[in-house]
Write a protein that holds these residues in place. Structure first.
Motif, PDB file in Angstrom:
ATOM      1  N   MET A 255      65.128  47.462  63.823  1.00  0.00           N
ATOM      2  CA  MET A 255      65.444  48.545  63.544  1.00  0.00           C
ATOM      3  C   MET A 255      63.760  49.887  63.360  1.00  0.00           C
ATOM      4  N   SER A 256      64.695  51.196  63.353  1.00  0.00           N
ATOM      5  CA  SER A 256      63.920  52.326  63.859  1.00  0.00           C
ATOM      6  C   SER A 256      63.679  53.395  62.885  1.00  0.00           C
ATOM      7  N   ARG A 257      62.416  53.049  62.568  1.00  0.00           N
ATOM      8  CA  ARG A 257      62.400  54.456  61.159  1.00  0.00           C
ATOM      9  C   ARG A 257      61.844  55.456  61.069  1.00  0.00           C
ATOM     10  N   LEU A 258      62.360  56.993  60.936  1.00  0.00           N
ATOM     11  CA  LEU A 258      61.533  58.469  61.476  1.00  0.00           C
ATOM     12  C   LEU A 258      62.278  59.420  60.557  1.00  0.00           C
ATOM     13  N   THR A 259      61.702  60.409  60.663  1.00  0.00           N
ATOM     14  CA  THR A 259      62.366  61.655  59.559  1.00  0.00           C
ATOM     15  C   THR A 259      63.392  62.246  60.443  1.00  0.00           C
ATOM     16  N   VAL A 260      64.472  62.482  60.471  1.00  0.00           N
ATOM     17  CA  VAL A 260      65.185  63.457  61.157  1.00  0.00           C
ATOM     18  C   VAL A 260      65.418  64.627  60.224  1.00  0.00           C
ATOM     19  N   ASN A 261      65.365  65.655  60.910  1.00  0.00           N
ATOM     20  CA  ASN A 261      65.437  67.405  60.469  1.00  0.00           C
ATOM     21  C   ASN A 261      65.008  67.003  58.623  1.00  0.00           C
ATOM     22  N   ASN A 262      63.624  66.187  58.599  1.00  0.00           N
ATOM     23  CA  ASN A 262      63.351  66.418  57.080  1.00  0.00           C
ATOM     24  C   ASN A 262      63.944  65.417  55.965  1.00  0.00           C
ATOM     25  N   GLN A 263      65.049  64.038  56.798  1.00  0.00           N
ATOM     26  CA  GLN A 263      65.678  62.979  56.095  1.00  0.00           C
ATOM     27  C   GLN A 263      65.165  61.909  56.601  1.00  0.00           C
ATOM     28  N   PRO A 264      64.438  61.101  56.062  1.00  0.00           N
ATOM     29  CA  PRO A 264      64.567  59.846  56.470  1.00  0.00           C
ATOM     30  C   PRO A 264      65.648  59.309  56.928  1.00  0.00           C
TER      31      PRO A 264
END
Length: 185
Positions: free
Chosen positions: A1-10
């Motif tokens: 699993m990869s966690r990041l923020t995309v367009n200000n959404q986790p």
């Protein structure tokens, strides 16, 4: 699993960590503004902003961007009123439009670093390929967007792209051909 923020959404992607970020964005997040062009990192159609850097998302495994902030064209401006978007429309930069989102994302990173880029700065930062040959209008549009971002110029917003759903299915009588007459021999 990869966690990041995309367009200000986790976001948490439950994908193979080797999956290119491009496909995580397009297929898992339905952010189809980021385009698949060449898949080899040469064309720039898949450019996104990762922590303030213009990155070719087809070349970056989603597992390698854990904890980063990613901005796609959809996250640049919900109302499509970012100075770059307005300047591109005003200068009639888009032709077929395929490469435009990658170019706008590369230009947005440039303008964050250099609010007043010269032609040489733009040519160095925008390595994206456009088969339609928009380059002369592109340079002026990026410089105009910089002036707008600095408050030196206002760019009027054009009409929002797309067709009003009420107009999409409307039949215009003048455009409907008359019925054919059939004759029997």
């Amino acid at each position: 699993m990869s966690r990041l923020t995309v367009n200000n959404q986790p976001v948490e992607y439950r994908l193979d960590p080797a999956t290119p970020l491009l496909w995580a964005l397009r297929d898992a997040s339905n952010l189809t503004g980021t385009k698949y062009g060449c898949g080899t990192g040469h064309c720039g159609a898949c450019t996104v902003d990762i922590d303030g850097r213009a990155v070719l998302s087809c070349q970056v495994p989603v597992g390698s961007v854990e904890g980063t902030y990613v901005t796609t064209i959809e996250g640049l401006s919900r109302e499509r009123n970012h100075p770059l978007q307005l300047a591109f429309i005003a200068a009639s930069v888009p032709q077929c439009g395929f490469c435009i989102t990658g170019i706008i994302m590369a230009a947005s990173v440039l303008l964050k670093r250099n609010a007043d880029p010269g032609e040489a700065d733009i040519r160095a930062a925008i390595r994206n390929i456009c088969r339609c040959g928009i380059y002369p209008r592109l340079i002026e549009a990026i410089q105009r967007a910089g002036r707008a971002a600095r408050g030196e110029e206002t760019i009027a917003a054009g009409a929002r792209p797309g067709i009003d759903p009420a107009d999409a299915a409307r039949i215009v009588p003048a455009l409907v051909p008359p019925p054919r007459e059939t004759t029997r021999d």
